[in-house]
Design a protein around this motif. Structure first.
Motif, PDB file in Angstrom:
ATOM      1  N   THR A  28       0.827  -1.204   0.000  1.00 32.06           N
ATOM      2  CA  THR A  28       0.000   0.000   0.000  1.00 32.06           C
ATOM      3  C   THR A  28       0.863   1.256   0.000  1.00 32.06           C
ATOM      4  O   THR A  28       0.564   2.230  -0.702  1.00 32.06           O
ATOM      5  CB  THR A  28      -0.946   0.015   1.220  1.00 32.06           C
ATOM      6  N   CYS A  51       0.330   3.046  -3.557  1.00 32.68           N
ATOM      7  CA  CYS A  51      -0.516   4.250  -3.503  1.00 32.68           C
ATOM      8  C   CYS A  51       0.278   5.510  -3.175  1.00 32.68           C
ATOM      9  O   CYS A  51      -0.293   6.605  -3.148  1.00 32.68           O
ATOM     10  CB  CYS A  51      -1.626   4.060  -2.472  1.00 32.68           C
ATOM     11  N   LEU A  57     -11.792   2.312   2.089  1.00 26.79           N
ATOM     12  CA  LEU A  57     -11.486   1.428   0.962  1.00 26.79           C
ATOM     13  C   LEU A  57     -12.685   1.340   0.018  1.00 26.79           C
ATOM     14  O   LEU A  57     -13.758   0.888   0.410  1.00 26.79           O
ATOM     15  CB  LEU A  57     -11.121   0.033   1.467  1.00 26.79           C
ATOM     16  N   PHE A 110     -12.863  -0.453  -3.086  1.00 28.63           N
ATOM     17  CA  PHE A 110     -12.208  -1.339  -4.038  1.00 28.63           C
ATOM     18  C   PHE A 110     -13.006  -1.514  -5.330  1.00 28.63           C
ATOM     19  O   PHE A 110     -12.430  -1.652  -6.413  1.00 28.63           O
ATOM     20  CB  PHE A 110     -11.950  -2.703  -3.391  1.00 28.63           C
ATOM     21  N   GLU A 111     -14.315  -1.520  -5.244  1.00 26.30           N
ATOM     22  CA  GLU A 111     -15.123  -1.692  -6.459  1.00 26.30           C
ATOM     23  C   GLU A 111     -14.887  -0.539  -7.424  1.00 26.30           C
ATOM     24  O   GLU A 111     -14.884  -0.722  -8.641  1.00 26.30           O
ATOM     25  CB  GLU A 111     -16.612  -1.792  -6.110  1.00 26.30           C
ATOM     26  N   GLY A 167     -12.080   1.188  -7.337  1.00 22.98           N
ATOM     27  CA  GLY A 167     -10.646   1.229  -7.606  1.00 22.98           C
ATOM     28  C   GLY A 167      -9.920   2.374  -6.926  1.00 22.98           C
ATOM     29  O   GLY A 167      -8.882   2.830  -7.406  1.00 22.98           O
ATOM     30  N   ILE A 180      -8.911   4.467  -2.907  1.00 23.58           N
ATOM     31  CA  ILE A 180      -8.958   4.582  -1.456  1.00 23.58           C
ATOM     32  C   ILE A 180      -9.023   6.071  -1.115  1.00 23.58           C
ATOM     33  O   ILE A 180      -8.514   6.905  -1.858  1.00 23.58           O
ATOM     34  CB  ILE A 180      -7.746   3.935  -0.751  1.00 23.58           C
ATOM     35  N   ILE A 190      -6.067   2.505  -6.504  1.00 24.77           N
ATOM     36  CA  ILE A 190      -5.405   1.346  -5.902  1.00 24.77           C
ATOM     37  C   ILE A 190      -5.536   0.173  -6.862  1.00 24.77           C
ATOM     38  O   ILE A 190      -6.645  -0.193  -7.270  1.00 24.77           O
ATOM     39  CB  ILE A 190      -5.984   1.014  -4.504  1.00 24.77           C
ATOM     40  N   GLY A 225      -5.147  -3.744  -8.509  1.00 25.40           N
ATOM     41  CA  GLY A 225      -5.679  -5.032  -8.082  1.00 25.40           C
ATOM     42  C   GLY A 225      -4.761  -5.807  -7.159  1.00 25.40           C
ATOM     43  O   GLY A 225      -5.220  -6.430  -6.186  1.00 25.40           O
ATOM     44  N   GLN A 274      -5.004  -4.430  -3.661  1.00 28.10           N
ATOM     45  CA  GLN A 274      -6.299  -4.836  -3.103  1.00 28.10           C
ATOM     46  C   GLN A 274      -6.242  -6.284  -2.636  1.00 28.10           C
ATOM     47  O   GLN A 274      -6.751  -6.633  -1.559  1.00 28.10           O
ATOM     48  CB  GLN A 274      -7.400  -4.668  -4.139  1.00 28.10           C
ATOM     49  N   LYS A 275      -5.618  -7.118  -3.446  1.00 22.81           N
ATOM     50  CA  LYS A 275      -5.521  -8.552  -3.135  1.00 22.81           C
ATOM     51  C   LYS A 275      -4.825  -8.780  -1.790  1.00 22.81           C
ATOM     52  O   LYS A 275      -5.331  -9.534  -0.938  1.00 22.81           O
ATOM     53  CB  LYS A 275      -4.746  -9.263  -4.245  1.00 22.81           C
ATOM     54  N   ASN A 299      -6.902  -7.610   1.201  1.00 23.49           N
ATOM     55  CA  ASN A 299      -7.993  -8.553   1.472  1.00 23.49           C
ATOM     56  C   ASN A 299      -7.481  -9.815   2.163  1.00 23.49           C
ATOM     57  O   ASN A 299      -8.139 -10.347   3.070  1.00 23.49           O
ATOM     58  CB  ASN A 299      -8.723  -8.916   0.179  1.00 23.49           C
TER      59      ASN A 299
END
Length: 298
Positions: A141, A145, A160, A162-163, A165, A167, A181, A183, A186-187, A190
């Motif tokens: 991160t 970012c 967050l 994420f949907e 994309g 933060i 952010i 993928g 994000q992975k 999560n």
């Protein structure tokens, strides 16, 4: 007016009127306290209202014996700001630092890491330990970012998106910005949330804080510094690396891959484009590519 009274009022001004973070306020206060200690040590009875440029100059001479030019410049700038505040509040009519020049210092270019070095640091994380997934998510991160360390440790789960994309980041002066952010970042966040964070005994008030220590509370800046320092030593990297190095590397790598300065400025949360322009000095090959690509007589 006594020094402590003036200092207390000044701190309120910095917090309320200028919206500075506590870290920035502490830095200003530290420099003024150095002046106060100097006056006490030398039995100089000047108040904030009547201290003159000669006494300030003598203090600067003493400071110059123990700190480098960059630190001297910062102290002078901090004191100048303090006395400008006193003028603003009509306590003084002149600034005793008006004719005192800061030492000339070269422009310090930020340290950066190569993509390979960043990969090596992150691969050095021991994922078998409970905090391993958290540390990987944090460094991904920081780099992915371009966050400041204070922004990282204050990041909330509710920040967050994420949907979409993005933060939401709260930067200096509590100013908010949205940062993309990718993928892979994000992975790893999560994974940390689903496999590590859910097992913590989260303390009241920290339910929404993303990155937590083993006691279920917000991480400190010092802890993030320590994590990175230990990893750098572990992999044998002979560089001075801090959380800010990841932020500098983020900006430099974007520039190298032809991102425009305005976009980088927005993602870093720089108020002025001139702050972002320092990254041009890191990678002059970028300028050559721009001319070769866009100049009509290429």
């Amino acid at each position: 007016m006594k020094w402590q009274s003036a200092l207390n009022d000044y701190q309120l001004y910095l917090k309320i009127e200028r919206g500075l973070s506590q870290n920035s306020i502490d830095s200003y206060v530290l420099d003024i306290n150095k002046l106060i200690k100097y006056l006490v040590h030398n039995n100089i009875s000047h108040s904030p209202i009547d201290i003159d440029s000669n006494s300030i100059q003598q203090f600067i001479y003493e400071v110059a014996k123990t700190v480098n030019a960059r630190s001297q410049s910062r102290i002078i700038s901090g004191l100048r700001s303090f006395f400008n505040y006193l003028i603003f509040e009509d306590y003084r009519t002149t600034n005793p630092l008006e004719l005192i020049e800061s030492p000339k210092i070269g422009r310090k270019l930020p340290d950066t890491l190569s993509e390979k070095e960043i990969d090596l640091i992150i691969k050095g994380i021991d994922l078998s330990k409970p905090e391993g997934e958290r540390n990987r998510a944090m460094l991904e991160t920081l780099y992915g970012c371009g966050l400041r360390v204070s922004e990282l440790i204050q990041l909330k789960i509710s920040d967050l998106f994420f949907e979409e994309g993005f933060i939401k980041v709260t930067g200096k002066g509590d100013k908010e910005r949205f940062v993309p952010i990718v993928g892979i970042t994000q992975k790893y966040i999560n994974i940390y949330r689903n496999e590590n964070r859910i097992h913590l005994n989260i303390q009241p008030g920290f339910e929404d804080t993303l990155f937590l220590n083993r006691r279920g509370k917000q991480l400190t800046r010092a802890m993030v510094f320590t994590i990175i320092k230990q990893l750098v030593v572990k992999i044998g990297l002979k560089k001075k690396v801090s959380p800010h190095t990841f932020r500098h590397s983020f900006a430099t790598h974007l520039l190298q891959n032809n991102a425009d300065l305005r976009s980088i400025q927005m993602m870093l949360g720089h108020e002025s484009i001139t702050t972002t322009e320092i990254y041009v000095h890191l990678d002059k090959t970028h300028l050559t590519k721009v001319v070769e690509q866009f100049h009509p007589r290429k």
